[in-house]
Design an enzyme around this catalytic site. Structure first.
Site, short mmCIF file in Angstrom:
data_model
loop_
_atom_site.label_atom_id
_atom_site.label_comp_id
_atom_site.label_asym_id
_atom_site.label_seq_id
_atom_site.Cartn_x
_atom_site.Cartn_y
_atom_site.Cartn_z
N SER A 193 0.88 -1.40 0.02
CA SER A 193 0.09 0.00 -0.08
C SER A 193 0.90 1.33 -0.10
CB SER A 193 -0.99 -0.04 1.29
OG SER A 193 -2.10 1.13 1.08
N ASP A 345 -9.34 -4.16 -5.55
CA ASP A 345 -8.51 -3.23 -5.01
C ASP A 345 -8.88 -2.10 -5.95
OD1 ASP A 345 -6.52 -1.57 -3.97
OD2 ASP A 345 -4.78 -2.62 -4.81
N HIS A 375 -7.30 -5.03 -1.09
CA HIS A 375 -6.19 -3.86 -0.53
C HIS A 375 -6.09 -4.11 0.98
CE1 HIS A 375 -3.64 -0.31 -1.47
NE2 HIS A 375 -4.04 -0.11 -0.04
#
Length: 405
Positions: A193, A345, A375
């Site tokens: 991320s 995501d 995610h």
């Protein structure tokens, strides 16, 4: 009194969710519930839990009881650390930066591979403890020295502090590899991320440096690599799955010290000047994506240009914050990469576009796409209740990539 009531309500809700999830995970075979349904329920519970924490954080902030980031950190960082006797863990400080070193206890006849890890969490959540078990597992399974960087984040620190912390910690580590028994020809940077965008930023920032060892590889797990085009297919297709982009934009505006009133302008591209889009659309357009990822996509970008919005948000378009738009001559000098994308995501397409950019410049890329991934899933790798098959699959892909270096 209000704070106590909020905490009691939150704890009660968490207990109900936890009990429901425990019933599902422990007795799904007895009650004849298919595993896919169990994982779907877990996913929905996880989504509800995250939304609850974020909502209560915003409420407490408006009541001036505590800031939203502090409440999220309080609620999400409470977890036990699983210690593995086969791994030596050392807490260190590189100046003001907290780092944690993971070294296999077994004696090695030669210097080990080095892995630097930057955690995710949108500069709000994520910490050394949350990723402790994952880093310990990585050190053991790949026989590597793993350095986890605990950069400073919201609410006390804003951009570019976390980027600078990670860059400084990386340079310090690269200059002292012999102290930690690391082979200077086998150092890899990795992150998920926000940590993945830090990986891209650092890999590009170190291009051309001759005073430190060159990076051997980079691992980017569900990276978010630009804030220019937020209307890519993955943003449209996954607008209602964790982590919702609209909620995330609230955090990102705070991190970049942007007034939240410009959130919609950022999402729709109204803050992107025509000349900038004309320059970068060759890299950021959905036309660069494989056909299979462009389903249910309606091209709605960019919206009518708003100069006031651009003037207050233009730092988002700097290469440091958008590694996807780096010059070709920089990209061509980057080390090989493992890019992990997840189907569910919002930022999936950023990883796909960066994969294409690297490949176009001759940089070797290993790609792993988690069809059932979402995610933030890597942070759940060592959890009991919220463990998903995609977590182990992604870790297996990372381990395999590292073992080949």
């Amino acid at each position: 009194m209000i704070a106590l009531l909020v905490i009691l309500l939150t704890v009660g809700y968490i207990l109900v969710l936890g009990f429901s999830l425990w019933i599902l995970t422990e007795y799904w075979m007895v009650i004849d519930v298919p595993p896919a349904i169990v994982h779907t329920m877990k996913f929905r519970i996880l989504h509800s839990y995250g939304h609850l924490i974020f909502t209560w954080g915003c409420i407490l902030e408006k009541l001036r009881i505590c800031s939203m980031p502090r409440f999220c950190q309080f609620a999400l960082h409470l977890q036990l650390i699983r210690k593995d006797p086969r791994v030596v863990v050392t807490n260190l400080r590189f100046g003001t930066i907290r780092v944690r070193l993971f070294q296999p206890k077994a004696v090695s006849s030669c210097p080990r591979r080095g892995v630097i890890f930057y955690h995710g969490g949108a500069a709000v959540i994520g910490c050394l403890d949350m990723y402790h078990s994952m880093c310990s597992f990585l050190a053991l399974k790949t026989d590597s020295v793993v350095l986890s960087v605990g950069y400073r984040k919201l609410p006390d620190y804003h951009h570019p502090v976390c980027f600078r912390d990670c860059l400084n910690a990386t340079i310090h580590f690269l200059k002292t590899l012999d102290i930690y028994g690391v082979d200077p020809s086998r150092v890899v940077v990795s992150g998920d991320s926000l940590g993945a965008i830090i990986v891209a930023f650092i890999s590009q920032a170190l291009v051309g440096r001759t005073d430190i060892p060159k990076l051997r590889g980079q691992i980017l797990v569900y990276p978010a690599l630009q804030g220019i085009n937020l209307q890519l297919p993955s943003h449209q297709q996954n607008k209602n799955v964790p982590v919702p982009l609209k909620e995330l934009m609230t955090v990102l505006c705070r991190y970049f010290t942007i007034d939240p009133s410009w959130k919609d302008a950022l999402l729709k591209g109204a803050c992107v000047p025509p000349h900038i889009w004309e320059k970068y659309k060759k890299w950021l357009s959905a036309d660069n994506l494989p056909e299979r990822f462009r389903y249910k996509y309606q091209a709605e970008f960019p919206a009518s240009f708003n100069e006031a919005a651009y003037l207050e948000t233009r730092h988002v378009f700097e290469v440091e914050n958008a590694p996807l738009i780096a010059d070709d001559q920089i990209v061509a000098q980057l080390p090989g990469a493992l890019i992990v994308t997840c189907e569910w995501d919002s930022f999936r397409d950023d990883g796909l576009l960066y994969k294409k950019r690297l490949e176009d410049q001759g940089v070797p890329v290993t790609w792993y796409h988690a069809e059932d991934g979402f995610h933030g899933c890597l942070a759940l790798f060592s959890t009991v209740l919220f463990n998903f098959p995609c977590c182990k699959k992604i870790m297996s892909a990372i381990v395999k990539y590292l073992r080949d270096i």
